[in-house]
Motif scaffolding. Structure first.
Motif, short mmCIF file in Angstrom:
data_model
loop_
_atom_site.label_atom_id
_atom_site.label_comp_id
_atom_site.label_asym_id
_atom_site.label_seq_id
_atom_site.Cartn_x
_atom_site.Cartn_y
_atom_site.Cartn_z
N GLN A 99 0.67 -1.30 -0.15
CA GLN A 99 0.03 0.23 -0.09
C GLN A 99 0.97 1.84 -0.27
OE1 GLN A 99 -2.83 0.54 3.32
NE2 GLN A 99 -4.27 1.48 2.22
N ALA A 100 0.64 2.27 -0.65
CA ALA A 100 1.18 3.23 -0.39
C ALA A 100 1.35 3.99 0.72
CB ALA A 100 0.25 4.18 -1.40
N LYS A 108 5.23 5.82 -3.52
CA LYS A 108 4.51 6.13 -3.73
C LYS A 108 3.54 5.21 -4.98
CE LYS A 108 6.39 10.10 -2.77
NZ LYS A 108 6.72 11.81 -4.03
N PRO A 109 2.37 4.97 -5.82
CA PRO A 109 2.24 4.24 -6.64
C PRO A 109 2.62 4.58 -8.11
CG PRO A 109 0.14 5.52 -6.09
CD PRO A 109 1.47 6.26 -5.09
N GLU A 110 3.77 5.67 -8.08
CA GLU A 110 4.57 5.98 -9.03
C GLU A 110 5.52 5.32 -8.97
OE1 GLU A 110 2.93 8.13 -7.58
OE2 GLU A 110 3.70 10.08 -7.35
N TYR A 134 -0.30 0.22 -4.26
CA TYR A 134 -1.86 0.67 -5.10
C TYR A 134 -2.23 1.08 -3.73
CZ TYR A 134 -2.80 -2.52 -0.92
OH TYR A 134 -2.89 -3.57 0.33
N ASP A 135 -3.24 2.81 -4.14
CA ASP A 135 -3.56 3.86 -2.78
C ASP A 135 -4.69 2.71 -2.03
OD1 ASP A 135 -4.10 6.74 -6.09
OD2 ASP A 135 -2.29 5.81 -3.58
#
Length: 126
Positions: free
Chosen positions: A13-14, A87-89, A125-126
């Motif tokens: 998770q983020a 982060k997702p990126e 993932y967020d």
């Protein structure tokens, strides 16, 4: 030639953390560096972090500075990438790489690395 085997990728998770590892076998490292690159679908691999094998001096991409830490274990011929505040990126396939010789001005350049691992997927993932 050097065989590089990565491990430690996964789903997180983020805001979470992951630690990637890369174990090398083959020639003995002397005047060399190891690095992590990552690749997004359809894109060229991009530099993430590098470490000079003998001195331990480190280099980072601006996008990961302060969040990621590269380190090496000379006895185990291993390099690690501690990734915090993900982060997702940051989601990508991460590759371990090794090179001969160290010229600081080129340490971030993809084409200067001659040995590569198979890659490990990191998904945030967020």
């Amino acid at each position: 030639q050097v065989l590089l085997v990565e491990s430690g990728g996964g789903l997180v998770q983020a805001g979470g953390s992951l630690r990637l590892s890369c174990v090398a076998s083959g020639r003995t490292f002397s005047n060399s560096a190891m690095a992590w690159f990552r690749q997004y679908p359809g894109k060229e691999r991009e530099f993430v972090a590098a470490i000079r094998w003998m001195s331990g001096h480190t280099y980072y991409a601006d996008s990961v500075e302060g969040r990621f830490t590269i380190s090496r274990d000379k006895a185990k011929k291993a390099v690690h990438l501690q990734m915090n505040s993900l982060k997702p990126e940051d989601s990508a396939v991460y590759y371990c790489a090794a090179r001969d010789g160290v010229i600081t001005s080129t340490i971030r350049l993809l084409y200067t690395y001659n040995d590569w691992g198979q890659g490990t997927q990191v998904t945030v993932y967020d």
